[in-house]
Write a protein that holds these residues in place. Sequence first.
Motif, mmCIF file in Angstrom:
data_model
loop_
_atom_site.group_PDB
_atom_site.id
_atom_site.type_symbol
_atom_site.label_atom_id
_atom_site.label_comp_id
_atom_site.label_asym_id
_atom_site.label_seq_id
_atom_site.Cartn_x
_atom_site.Cartn_y
_atom_site.Cartn_z
ATOM 1 N N PRO A 138 -16.294 8.351 -21.890
ATOM 2 C CA PRO A 138 -15.004 7.918 -21.902
ATOM 3 C C PRO A 138 -13.760 9.020 -21.438
ATOM 4 O O PRO A 138 -12.842 8.935 -20.422
ATOM 5 C CB PRO A 138 -14.697 7.465 -23.075
ATOM 6 N N GLN A 139 -13.875 10.207 -22.009
ATOM 7 C CA GLN A 139 -13.053 11.270 -21.631
ATOM 8 C C GLN A 139 -12.962 11.918 -20.397
ATOM 9 O O GLN A 139 -12.225 12.613 -19.966
ATOM 10 C CB GLN A 139 -13.116 12.459 -22.691
ATOM 11 N N ASN A 140 -14.172 11.536 -19.697
ATOM 12 C CA ASN A 140 -14.350 11.898 -18.253
ATOM 13 C C ASN A 140 -14.039 10.860 -17.540
ATOM 14 O O ASN A 140 -14.301 10.831 -15.915
ATOM 15 C CB ASN A 140 -15.951 12.511 -18.084
ATOM 16 N N ILE A 141 -13.316 9.883 -17.540
ATOM 17 C CA ILE A 141 -12.883 8.883 -16.688
ATOM 18 C C ILE A 141 -11.473 8.904 -16.647
ATOM 19 O O ILE A 141 -10.750 8.482 -17.820
ATOM 20 C CB ILE A 141 -13.460 7.447 -17.050
ATOM 21 N N GLU A 142 -10.989 9.076 -15.520
ATOM 22 C CA GLU A 142 -9.250 9.104 -15.421
ATOM 23 C C GLU A 142 -8.829 8.036 -14.828
ATOM 24 O O GLU A 142 -9.446 7.817 -13.758
ATOM 25 C CB GLU A 142 -8.742 10.613 -14.969
ATOM 26 N N ARG A 143 -7.806 7.368 -15.127
ATOM 27 C CA ARG A 143 -7.218 6.260 -14.482
ATOM 28 C C ARG A 143 -5.877 6.587 -13.625
ATOM 29 O O ARG A 143 -4.989 7.177 -14.361
ATOM 30 C CB ARG A 143 -6.882 5.093 -15.122
ATOM 31 N N GLY A 144 -5.469 6.406 -12.283
ATOM 32 C CA GLY A 144 -4.386 6.469 -11.631
ATOM 33 C C GLY A 144 -3.966 5.168 -11.126
ATOM 34 O O GLY A 144 -4.871 4.446 -10.697
ATOM 35 N N ASN A 145 -2.587 4.836 -11.082
ATOM 36 C CA ASN A 145 -2.196 3.474 -10.413
ATOM 37 C C ASN A 145 -1.361 3.880 -9.146
ATOM 38 O O ASN A 145 -0.692 4.893 -9.078
ATOM 39 C CB ASN A 145 -1.439 2.671 -11.197
ATOM 40 N N VAL A 146 -1.492 3.125 -7.966
ATOM 41 C CA VAL A 146 -0.592 3.334 -6.901
ATOM 42 C C VAL A 146 0.053 2.082 -6.623
ATOM 43 O O VAL A 146 -0.745 0.663 -7.176
ATOM 44 C CB VAL A 146 -1.518 3.820 -5.704
ATOM 45 N N PRO A 147 1.172 1.893 -6.087
ATOM 46 C CA PRO A 147 1.677 0.690 -5.674
ATOM 47 C C PRO A 147 0.785 -0.418 -4.885
ATOM 48 O O PRO A 147 0.879 -1.806 -5.427
ATOM 49 C CB PRO A 147 2.897 1.009 -4.571
ATOM 50 N N GLY A 148 0.281 0.103 -3.952
ATOM 51 C CA GLY A 148 -0.502 -0.981 -2.933
ATOM 52 C C GLY A 148 -1.989 -0.212 -2.456
ATOM 53 O O GLY A 148 -2.125 0.908 -2.677
ATOM 54 N N SER A 149 -2.701 -1.167 -1.856
ATOM 55 C CA SER A 149 -3.858 -0.550 -1.345
ATOM 56 C C SER A 149 -3.698 0.471 -0.387
ATOM 57 O O SER A 149 -4.386 1.576 -0.170
ATOM 58 C CB SER A 149 -4.921 -1.501 -0.939
ATOM 59 N N PHE A 150 -2.642 0.354 0.459
ATOM 60 C CA PHE A 150 -2.317 1.558 1.529
ATOM 61 C C PHE A 150 -2.100 2.729 0.957
ATOM 62 O O PHE A 150 -2.799 3.992 1.471
ATOM 63 C CB PHE A 150 -0.924 0.984 2.260
ATOM 64 N N GLU A 151 -1.680 2.959 -0.369
ATOM 65 C CA GLU A 151 -1.523 4.174 -0.993
ATOM 66 C C GLU A 151 -2.747 4.607 -1.712
ATOM 67 O O GLU A 151 -3.041 5.974 -2.226
ATOM 68 C CB GLU A 151 -0.462 4.139 -2.121
ATOM 69 N N LEU A 152 -4.041 3.940 -1.570
ATOM 70 C CA LEU A 152 -5.199 4.503 -2.246
ATOM 71 C C LEU A 152 -5.571 5.690 -1.630
ATOM 72 O O LEU A 152 -6.463 6.518 -2.095
ATOM 73 C CB LEU A 152 -6.123 3.437 -2.149
ATOM 74 N N THR A 153 -5.360 5.826 -0.330
ATOM 75 C CA THR A 153 -5.850 7.017 0.519
ATOM 76 C C THR A 153 -5.080 8.340 -0.206
ATOM 77 O O THR A 153 -5.871 9.161 -0.383
ATOM 78 C CB THR A 153 -5.630 6.712 1.958
ATOM 79 N N THR A 154 -4.079 8.101 0.085
ATOM 80 C CA THR A 154 -3.416 9.563 -0.592
ATOM 81 C C THR A 154 -3.634 9.660 -2.071
ATOM 82 O O THR A 154 -3.822 10.871 -2.281
ATOM 83 C CB THR A 154 -1.824 9.282 -0.379
ATOM 84 N N GLY A 155 -3.621 8.673 -2.835
ATOM 85 C CA GLY A 155 -4.117 8.850 -4.253
ATOM 86 C C GLY A 155 -5.420 9.460 -4.307
ATOM 87 O O GLY A 155 -5.549 10.272 -5.262
ATOM 88 N N SER A 156 -6.249 8.953 -3.599
ATOM 89 C CA SER A 156 -7.636 9.564 -3.513
ATOM 90 C C SER A 156 -7.673 10.881 -3.085
ATOM 91 O O SER A 156 -8.561 11.884 -3.584
ATOM 92 C CB SER A 156 -8.549 8.680 -2.617
ATOM 93 N N GLN A 157 -6.954 11.517 -2.016
ATOM 94 C CA GLN A 157 -6.776 12.640 -1.515
ATOM 95 C C GLN A 157 -6.375 13.616 -2.767
ATOM 96 O O GLN A 157 -7.028 14.655 -2.981
ATOM 97 C CB GLN A 157 -6.152 12.837 -0.401
ATOM 98 N N TRP A 158 -5.273 13.259 -3.453
ATOM 99 C CA TRP A 158 -5.062 14.170 -4.578
ATOM 100 C C TRP A 158 -5.995 14.273 -5.776
ATOM 101 O O TRP A 158 -6.107 15.386 -6.088
ATOM 102 C CB TRP A 158 -3.657 13.569 -4.942
ATOM 103 N N TYR A 159 -6.479 13.053 -5.921
ATOM 104 C CA TYR A 159 -7.766 13.254 -7.097
ATOM 105 C C TYR A 159 -8.794 14.197 -6.428
ATOM 106 O O TYR A 159 -9.489 15.145 -7.154
ATOM 107 C CB TYR A 159 -8.235 11.957 -7.379
ATOM 108 N N ALA A 160 -9.250 13.978 -5.249
ATOM 109 C CA ALA A 160 -10.547 14.493 -4.696
ATOM 110 C C ALA A 160 -10.277 16.118 -4.378
ATOM 111 O O ALA A 160 -11.330 17.011 -4.616
ATOM 112 C CB ALA A 160 -10.952 13.778 -3.284
#
Length: 167
Positions: free
Chosen positions: A54-76
Amino acid sequence: MSSADKNLSVFNTAGLPDISSKKFAILVAEWNSEVTEKLFAGAYDTLIQYGAMPQNIERGNVPGSFELTTGSQWYAERKDIDAVIALGVVIQGETKHNDYINHAVAQGLTNVSIKTSKPVIFGVLTPNNMEQALERAGGMHGNKGDEAAMTAIKMLGLRGEIFKSQG
Ligand SMILES: Nc1c(NC[C@H](O)[C@H](O)[C@H](O)CO)[nH]c(=O)[nH]c1=O
Ligand SMILES: CC(=O)[C@@H](O)COP(=O)(O)O
């Protein structure tokens, strides 16, 4: 093959890697949250079921699916993140807006995965209506979140095999 022919929550679990030390980011789009929350639950529960901590799973929220790309870039880009799971639901509207989002996100997530050499999983439903979405978020066709999590696990296993000679 459609989801009607292959349940999203039924998969071969032979030879899965040990993911107890792997760190996952799960990005969740807020649009259609009544469905994306079901996708998140499926993805989270599947990761835990197959050995993630559980401690190795981090959740992030984005406004819409279009923002999944940028959010994924920041995490990756983070050294401590081993895989990113991007979850969204893009329901067809009256215009072609959904097409533009879907294509952008599919290509964008692919680009992030290639650029970072990490699994970045396309856990985005692109249904014609809410009924089809719910059928794929824990309904008759299984849960896309389950599938996305299992895909991340298997890709980490493959990456580990490919690079094992490099320590
Ligand atoms: N209509 C849906 C959207 N639209 C919003 C976009 O994703 C984006 O946030 C906006 O265009 C600003 O950049 N998003 C979904 O995830 N699902 C939809 O059905
Ligand atoms: C995918 C969307 O953004 C969509 O819900 C927008 O609907 P419309 O195409 O009717 O404006």
